[in-house]
Design an enzyme around this catalytic site. Structure first.
Site, PDB file in Angstrom:
ATOM      1  N   SER A 188      44.322  10.433  -2.673  1.00 51.56           N
ATOM      2  CA  SER A 188      45.486   9.724  -3.204  1.00 51.56           C
ATOM      3  C   SER A 188      45.256   8.874  -4.452  1.00 51.56           C
ATOM      4  O   SER A 188      46.225   8.417  -5.047  1.00 51.56           O
ATOM      5  CB  SER A 188      46.098   8.835  -2.127  1.00 51.56           C
ATOM      6  N   SER A 199      49.125   9.926  -2.970  1.00 49.45           N
ATOM      7  CA  SER A 199      50.209   9.012  -2.683  1.00 49.45           C
ATOM      8  C   SER A 199      50.288   7.836  -3.650  1.00 49.45           C
ATOM      9  O   SER A 199      51.314   7.142  -3.685  1.00 49.45           O
ATOM     10  CB  SER A 199      50.057   8.473  -1.262  1.00 49.45           C
ATOM     11  N   LYS A 239      49.162  -1.100  -5.660  1.00 46.93           N
ATOM     12  CA  LYS A 239      49.860  -0.147  -4.786  1.00 46.93           C
ATOM     13  C   LYS A 239      50.458  -0.900  -3.601  1.00 46.93           C
ATOM     14  O   LYS A 239      49.813  -1.793  -3.041  1.00 46.93           O
ATOM     15  CB  LYS A 239      48.859   0.915  -4.309  1.00 46.93           C
TER      16      LYS A 239
HETATM   17  N1  GLN Z   1      47.568  13.962   0.278  1.00 43.96           N
HETATM   18  C1  GLN Z   1      46.782  13.529   1.379  1.00 43.96           C
HETATM   19  C2  GLN Z   1      47.669  13.273   2.587  1.00 43.96           C
HETATM   20  O1  GLN Z   1      48.809  13.535   2.497  1.00 43.96           O
HETATM   21  C3  GLN Z   1      45.985  12.310   1.009  1.00 43.96           C
HETATM   22  C4  GLN Z   1      46.721  11.037   1.131  1.00 43.96           C
HETATM   23  C5  GLN Z   1      45.889   9.847   0.784  1.00 43.96           C
HETATM   24  O2  GLN Z   1      44.779   9.960   0.256  1.00 43.96           O
HETATM   25  N2  GLN Z   1      46.389   8.680   1.130  1.00 43.96           N
HETATM   26  O3  GLN Z   1      47.224  12.847   3.590  1.00 43.96           O
END
Ligand code: GLN
Length: 484
Positions: free
Chosen positions: A181, A157, A82
């Site tokens: 994410s 994400s 990532k």
């Molecule tokens: N969807 C969550 C956010 O927008 C989690 C994001 C993540 O785990 N990096 O913060």
């Protein structure tokens, strides 16, 4: 030689074939690169593919003896990273314009560990800018589509990593999980993704979003492969004082287990297909001899509000380092302050700005007690909910998300709706406990994820437990064709 294309194999099989000398690392890598060339124009999982570097590393490994190959658990295996995890010699963007042409002078600890384990790093995957989002649509750099249905999001994400694994561009990928994410895109793409206990994997070289919640974890097409990658990346690290060795790991009996089913995770707002497949998986667990125990995690309804105060508060502080001086792009201004302002205005996207504003407000004098401090207190209550529950049960099983992959653009102008989708995943980050998403099946052509939660430091037990269910489930038929 293998009869199926090499890109269809799981990591442990590729590694075995390489160790036996049945295939070369170069054959494995070029097969995956060809698959990427054929498919990634439509999926958009990668921001950067290091073709030359990967082939060179494969050729280097082809000189190794069988013993040297065996010593390294990921020798011959292509892995994607990532793009909020820093890599020497490859760009790292965090999905943002603000990092510009940034190339890290060092490797993240997880990347060092991958290389030591013989992994061949193929490239960097797309993500929501600074990992803020649930669809990968907030990437400032590229669009990633769900390989099961290209009109839908892959989740986020870590959407690039999830799409890359599901589309069989790589057998393994690293993601990061601050509020879901890893698990949510794994659920949307039908793969396995695991967020370790806070502290089990070093965060050194992970571009910080919310430091008290962030963890790096494995994504793969099977639990066995995810566990393999976890074991490579986990452990103490002198660069991250929160990183723990396996010495304190917790074990869980071999079963039968008491499996907690939290009533708050089965309320309204859940898709019918998600409910049906989750209930079917729970029935299978009962059929395997485990006891399903209804439990309550009473503070669940405060989790989203708590997360969306703490995560932006920490982000607003972490992101202050992107100032046009130290990294990446700079927009010139007539004085220092104007330069800061213009750089941050041009460099950050709308969602990142929203989080910085929310977080700065929550931390500001006069509001700190009302917002940030209150959120910290509720975080403790959420953690205590889990502590109590795990006195009664060995594991907790829930859906990973209330829904399946949604259409691209559908939640663009509705951030609250996007946030609410994190309801089942943010709790594990707030409590610091490990969580794993595995495929529960496919409903109307789209995968559904099943989430397992375990007590802190029971990460290995969590893999073992989920692995017992995997053979009871319908085998996945991966999207976008099996044949090259
Ligand atoms: N969807 C969550 C956010 O927008 C989690 C994001 C993540 O785990 N990096 O913060």
């Amino acid at each position: 030689m293998a009869s199926k294309p090499l890109w269809t194999y799981e990591a442990h099989t590729l590694h075995d074939l390489f160790c036996e000398g049945a295939v070369s690392a170069e054959e494995i890598v070029t097969s995956h690169l060809a698959r990427i060339r054929a498919v990634d124009a439509s999926v958009g999982a990668f921001l950067y593919v290091d073709e030359a570097g990967a082939v060179a590393e494969a050729r280097r490994q082809d000189q190794w003896s069988a013993a040297e190959r065996r010593e390294r658990p990921l020798s011959g295996v292509p892995v994607a990273v990532k793009d909020n995890i820093v890599t020497q010699g490859m760009p790292t963007t965090a999905g943002s314009k603000i990092l510009g042409e940034f190339v890290s002078p060092y490797d993240a600890t997880v990347v060092v560990k991958l290389k030591q384990a013989g992994a061949v790093i193929i490239g960097k995957t797309n993500l929501d800018e600074f990992a803020m989002g649930s669809s990968t649509e907030h990437s400032a750099l590229a669009e990633t589509r769900n390989p099961w249905d290209l009109s839908r999001v892959p989740g986020g994400s870590s959407g690039g990593s999830a799409a890359a694994v599901a589309a069989q561009l790589v057998p393994l990928a690293l993601g990061s999980d601050t509020g879901g994410s890893i698990r949510q895109p794994s659920s949307y793409c039908g793969i396995v993704g695991m967020k370790p206990t806070y502290g089990r994997v070093s965060r050194y070289g992970l571009i910080a979003f919310a430091s008290s919640l962030d963890q790096i974890g494995p994504m793969a097409r099977s639990i066995r492969d995810a566990r393999l990658l976890y074991h490579v990346i986990q452990g103490a690290d002198r660069h991250d004082s929160t990183a723990l060795s396996s010495a304190g790991d917790r074990t869980v009996s071999g079963g039968p287990w008491r499996i907690g089913v939290p009533r708050e995770y089965f309320g309204e707002g859940m898709d019918a297909g998600v409910r049906r497949l989750t209930e079917a998986a729970l029935e299978r667990l009962r059929g395997m001899g485990h006891a399903l125990v209804e439990i309550s995690l009473p503070h669940t309804s405060y989790a989203i509000a708590t997360y969306y105060l703490i995560a932006p508060a920490e982000a607003s502080s972490n992101l202050s380092r992107f100032d046009g001086v130290r990294y990446g792009m700079r927009a010139e201004g007539r004085d220092l302050l104007t330069m800061y302002e213009k750089t941050r205005d041009e460099g950050f996207g709308a969602e990142v700005k929203r989080r910085i504003l929310l977080g700065t407000h929550a931390l500001s004098a006069g509001y700190y007690d009302a917002y940030y401090l209150t959120a910290q207190k509720v975080r403790t209550l959420i953690r205590q909910d889990f502590d109590k529950a795990f006195q009664e049960v060995d594991f907790i099983v829930t859906p990973t998300t209330p829904d399946v992959a949604f259409r691209r653009g559908e939640r663009d102008d509705d951030p609250i709706k996007m946030y609410l989708g994190d309801v089942y995943t943010v709790t594990a980050n707030l409590a610091g406990i490990p969580g794993l998403s595995m495929p529960a099946g496919v409903a109307d052509g789209l995968p559904v994820g099943l989430q397992w939660l375990a007590p802190g430091l029971a990460d290995t037990a969590l893999f073992d437990a989920a692995a017992t269910l995997e053979p009871q489930m319908e085998p996945m038929v991966w999207p976008m064709g099996v044949e090259a």
